[in-house]
Design an enzyme around this catalytic site. Structure first.
Site, PDB file in Angstrom:
ATOM      1  N   GLU A  60      -6.942 -29.420 -69.027  1.00 40.78           N
ATOM      2  CA  GLU A  60      -6.758 -30.502 -69.518  1.00 40.78           C
ATOM      3  C   GLU A  60      -5.320 -31.539 -69.750  1.00 40.78           C
ATOM      4  OE1 GLU A  60      -7.326 -25.984 -71.226  1.00 40.78           O
ATOM      5  OE2 GLU A  60      -6.728 -26.982 -69.118  1.00 40.78           O
TER       6      GLU A  60
ATOM      7  N   TRP B 280     -37.521 -20.182 -38.839  1.00 32.41           N
ATOM      8  CA  TRP B 280     -37.317 -19.851 -40.407  1.00 32.41           C
ATOM      9  C   TRP B 280     -37.901 -19.355 -40.898  1.00 32.41           C
ATOM     10  CZ3 TRP B 280     -32.095 -19.867 -39.786  1.00 32.41           C
ATOM     11  CH2 TRP B 280     -30.934 -20.514 -39.473  1.00 32.41           C
TER      12      TRP B 280
ATOM     13  N   GLU C 115     -25.431 -11.085 -47.849  1.00 32.79           N
ATOM     14  CA  GLU C 115     -27.236 -11.794 -46.954  1.00 32.79           C
ATOM     15  C   GLU C 115     -27.283 -10.333 -45.758  1.00 32.79           C
ATOM     16  OE1 GLU C 115     -26.484 -15.796 -45.362  1.00 32.79           O
ATOM     17  OE2 GLU C 115     -25.125 -16.189 -46.804  1.00 32.79           O
TER      18      GLU C 115
ATOM     19  N   ASP D 228     -28.078 -10.584 -34.884  1.00 32.99           N
ATOM     20  CA  ASP D 228     -29.538 -12.317 -35.616  1.00 32.99           C
ATOM     21  C   ASP D 228     -27.671 -13.196 -35.106  1.00 32.99           C
ATOM     22  OD1 ASP D 228     -30.940 -11.818 -36.411  1.00 32.99           O
ATOM     23  OD2 ASP D 228     -30.560 -12.095 -38.694  1.00 32.99           O
TER      24      ASP D 228
ATOM     25  N   HIS E 167      -4.090 -27.922 -65.239  1.00 33.68           N
ATOM     26  CA  HIS E 167      -5.431 -27.678 -65.091  1.00 33.68           C
ATOM     27  C   HIS E 167      -6.043 -28.665 -65.287  1.00 33.68           C
ATOM     28  CE1 HIS E 167      -3.928 -23.096 -66.167  1.00 33.68           C
ATOM     29  NE2 HIS E 167      -4.260 -23.425 -64.847  1.00 33.68           N
TER      30      HIS E 167
ATOM     31  N   ARG F 123     -22.919 -20.366 -50.292  1.00 38.14           N
ATOM     32  CA  ARG F 123     -22.180 -19.433 -50.076  1.00 38.14           C
ATOM     33  C   ARG F 123     -20.677 -20.126 -49.977  1.00 38.14           C
ATOM     34  NH1 ARG F 123     -23.773 -18.833 -43.369  1.00 38.14           N
ATOM     35  NH2 ARG F 123     -25.618 -17.505 -43.508  1.00 38.14           N
TER      36      ARG F 123
ATOM     37  N   CYS G 238      -1.870 -24.889 -71.767  1.00 41.34           N
ATOM     38  CA  CYS G 238      -2.121 -26.268 -71.338  1.00 41.34           C
ATOM     39  C   CYS G 238      -2.076 -26.023 -73.371  1.00 41.34           C
ATOM     40  CB  CYS G 238      -3.777 -25.913 -72.000  1.00 41.34           C
ATOM     41  SG  CYS G 238      -3.736 -26.029 -69.797  1.00 41.34           S
TER      42      CYS G 238
ATOM     43  N   LEU H 213     -21.962 -16.855 -40.419  1.00 43.90           N
ATOM     44  CA  LEU H 213     -21.114 -16.496 -41.424  1.00 43.90           C
ATOM     45  C   LEU H 213     -19.931 -17.482 -41.701  1.00 43.90           C
ATOM     46  CD1 LEU H 213     -21.176 -12.651 -41.835  1.00 43.90           C
ATOM     47  CD2 LEU H 213     -23.184 -14.445 -42.169  1.00 43.90           C
TER      48      LEU H 213
END
Length: 369
Positions: free
Chosen positions: A60, A178, A299, A208, A58, A192, A92, A212
């Site tokens: 810490e 685009w 999306e 399309d 972590h 993403r 921690c 992805l």
């Protein structure tokens, strides 16, 4: 006056914690993003740390390791309450106590029920001064996904769309590449990378044939989820490529199960009940959460985005907006499927953030429930 000055100093260092934590986006889920700053007994920075990867040390721990003996009688600033339980790593809070720290500044209390204040109490019982609530809203926003997961046992769900000024995502002939600039599209790749999974509908796959994936240096491609109730998407679609990333198809529980055999072996199926002839999205998101999907980026086309909004499942919306207008009522919209006659019944959103990605802008919105 001294206390006010101290808080201003802690706010400065808390911003540093948040900045450090963000460097780990995409690498620590389902854990929260955490950064830590250690000040020595003279108030000077002697160490920095962050939680770099799930299962590893972590923030810490990393910061205190760097600080060494300089941490004694010092202060540690961290954006989230130090943990008090054994998980993948030891507590921690125990480490902080053992290092002789005299003060802990935490941005917010941990929403995890097995922590939720117990870390703070353990530190206070050891005689350590604890200050909480420093830049609390900023710290909660940093870990909005983690907070939603722990408080509601649901995935955090966002919509991403690239739109024109008149809210269109494509012309009536489905032309869309685009709408936005390369700068905006690069921003989408970073977005993403932040989410556990990316979700789309069968129509988007058919129109399309998207991959992805994340196309950025050191990026992590999210799990891919395709809503295809009737299994009409082709098995050789790019989203089903076996690239080591989990792929789910959400299909009707009434589907002929033999149809699943045509898909590659890497594809997993989630069978859901139908609601008004479509996949029940509440049931689907529950099942995904059970499978360890804690954040989802949608999306998709207007109908699917609209259904998620209607079902009050959306936490955030990212609209990448280009200074263009199609001006055709038959062009495709980023959100659709509503029947509204009175303007007072329109969906309302709160603008949370605006970012210039010239020539485009990014609007971050939250639905008003």
């Amino acid at each position: 006056m001294k206390k006010q000055n101290d808080i201003k100093i802690y706010e400065k260092y808390m911003k540093k914690c948040i900045s450090l934590a963000k460097k780990s986006e995409g690498n620590v889920s389902p854990n929260p993003l955490v950064g830590a700053v250690v000040l020595d007994k003279n108030g000077e920075i002697c160490a920095l740390g962050r939680h770099e990867k799930y299962g590893q040390a972590h923030a810490e721990v990393n910061a205190l390791k760097m600080a060494g003996d300089k941490a004694k009688y010092g202060t540690i600033i961290v954006n989230l309450e130090p943990c008090s339980h054994y998980g993948k790593t030891p507590p921690c809070a125990d480490l902080i106590i053992s290092k002789g720290i005299k003060r802990v500044v935490a941005g917010t209390v941990d929403p995890n029920p097995i922590v939720a204040g117990t870390g703070i109490k353990k530190l206070q019982n050891a005689g350590i001064e604890v200050i909480t609530g420093v830049l609390e809203d900023n710290c909660k926003k940093l870990n909005e996904i983690f907070f939603k997961n722990k408080e509601k046992n649901q995935p955090f769900i966002a919509i991403k769309s690239a739109i024109t000024l008149d809210g269109k995502i494509a012309t009536k002939t489905k032309s869309s590449k685009w709408i936005t600039s390369e700068k905006a599209r690069n921003s989408v790749q970073k977005l993403r990378n932040k989410y556990d999974a990316i979700l789309t509908g069968s129509n988007t796959v058919l129109l399309d044939n998207p991959s992805l994936t994340v196309r950025m240096k050191n990026g992590r491609s999210p799990v891919r989820i395709i809503i295809d109730s009737k299994l009409k998407t082709p098995p050789d679609a790019k989203v089903y490529n076996d690239d080591g990333v989990r792929v789910f198809i959400a299909a009707s529980e009434n589907i002929n199960k033999t149809l699943t055999e045509k898909y590659p072996k890497n594809v997993e199926f989630i069978f859901c009940p139908l609601k008004s002839g479509k996949i029940d999205l509440c049931s689907l998101t529950e099942k995904l959460f059970e499978k360890g999907i804690y954040s989802i980026l949608i999306e998709a086309g207007g109908d699917l985005c609209g259904q998620f909004v209607k079902d009050k499942l959306v936490d955030k919306i990212y609209l990448y907006t280009a200074p263009k207008a199609i001006g055709d009522k038959n062009a495709l919209q980023w959100i659709s499927g509503f029947d509204i006659n009175n303007i007072n019944e329109a969906c309302e959103f709160e603008i949370m953030h605006v970012q210039l990605l010239l020539p485009d802008i990014l609007l971050e919105l939250c639905p008003k429930m």
